[in-house]
Write an enzyme that holds these catalytic residues in place. Structure first.
Site, PDB file in Angstrom:
ATOM      1  N   LYS A  83       0.955  -1.163   0.102  1.00 18.28           N
ATOM      2  CA  LYS A  83       0.029  -0.051  -0.134  1.00 18.28           C
ATOM      3  C   LYS A  83       0.820   1.019  -0.140  1.00 18.28           C
ATOM      4  CE  LYS A  83      -4.231   1.153   2.312  1.00 18.28           C
ATOM      5  NZ  LYS A  83      -5.020   1.252   3.548  1.00 18.28           N
TER       6      LYS A  83
HETATM    7  C1  E4P Z   1      -8.400   1.988   3.834  1.00 23.00           C
HETATM    8  O1  E4P Z   1      -7.426   1.534   3.325  1.00 23.00           O
HETATM    9  C2  E4P Z   1      -8.403   2.728   4.908  1.00 23.00           C
HETATM   10  O2  E4P Z   1      -7.466   2.063   5.955  1.00 23.00           O
HETATM   11  C3  E4P Z   1      -9.441   3.372   5.732  1.00 23.00           C
HETATM   12  O3  E4P Z   1     -10.627   2.874   5.029  1.00 23.00           O
HETATM   13  C4  E4P Z   1      -9.669   4.671   6.191  1.00 23.00           C
HETATM   14  O4  E4P Z   1     -10.789   4.731   6.895  1.00 23.00           O
HETATM   15  P1  E4P Z   1     -10.926   6.018   7.870  1.00 23.00           P
HETATM   16  O5  E4P Z   1     -11.300   7.270   7.005  1.00 23.00           O
HETATM   17  O6  E4P Z   1     -12.323   5.564   8.519  1.00 23.00           O
HETATM   18  O7  E4P Z   1      -9.944   6.063   8.986  1.00 23.00           O
END
Ligand code: E4P
Length: 216
Positions: A83
């Site tokens: 990622k």
């Molecule tokens: C996605 O990969 C992220 O980890 C995640 O969906 C972020 O979500 P949040 O905005 O609720 O922290």
């Protein structure tokens, strides 16, 4: 649309994986830090719980640092997906990894122009953050819809992974928009499965069955 869980908590992931609905996992540095565990050890456990892709995020901010960090993560398991943040360095690292056949998730996507760049850099997934767009009084689902439309028109191979989904209706809207994947916290899985009419109906069926057995 495939469902991923957005969590680094092994117990949560095991529970939802046990429902038979999970196709993968996304983690991020905030979720991983919350667990207070050695990251590679925790990642190995998570990778063993699902057959699908498990996103592990780098924390370096320069291309070479990201690529260096990716190596030990890739060694953890075959289903690790790297990622990367949607920055110019993240895109550059994505291109190098994609050319090697490494699966990537380009994250922190907040615009269609960024999503076009992620696809052009060969990302496996692009992650628009729906809830965080809503948080600043913009329309996260409208952004997701536009990205899905543009990707379909352009014929990009990158999968749209709807992220930062905060409630069940976001999941329905992500599916309707044509997202390839939705990643959601365990809490939203629990909200999705529960329905008072299911509970009431089951209670009635069991009561009727018990009464029949008793009188038989
Ligand atoms: C996605 O990969 C992220 O980890 C995640 O969906 C972020 O979500 P949040 O905005 O609720 O922290």
């Amino acid at each position: 649309m495939k469902l991923f869980i957005d969590s680094a908590n092994v117990d949560e992931i095991r529970e939802i994986a046990g429902w038979g609905v999970l196709s993968g996992v996304t983690t991020n540095p905030s979720l991983a830090a919350k667990e207070g565990r050695d990251f590679p050890t925790m990642l190995a456990e998570i990778c063993g719980l699902v057959d699908g892709d498990v996103s592990a995020e780098v924390v370096a901010t320069d291309r070479d640092g990201m690529l260096a960090e990716a190596e030990p993560l890739l060694a953890v398991a075959d289903n690790v997906t790297i990622k990367l943040p949607l920055t110019s360095d993240g895109l550059a690292a994505c291109r190098v990894l994609a050319d090697r056949g490494v699966r990537t998730n380009v994250t922190l996507c907040f615009s269609t122009t960024q999503a076009i760049l992620a696809a052009s850099a060969g990302a496996t997934y692009v992650s628009p953050f729906v809830g965080r767009v809503d948080d600043v009084a913009n329309d996260g689902i409208a952004l997701l819809e536009e990205i899905c439309d543009v990707y379909a028109q352009a014929g990009y191979g990158t999968q749209v992974l709807a992220a930062s989904l905060r409630h069940p209706q976001h999941v329905v809207q992500a599916a309707a928009a044509g997202a390839d994947v939705a990643t959601l916290p365990a809490k939203v899985f629990h909200q999705m499965v529960r329905h008072p009419l299911t509970d009431r109906g089951l209670e009635q069926f069991l009561a009727d069955w018990a009464a029949r057995t008793a009188s038989a």
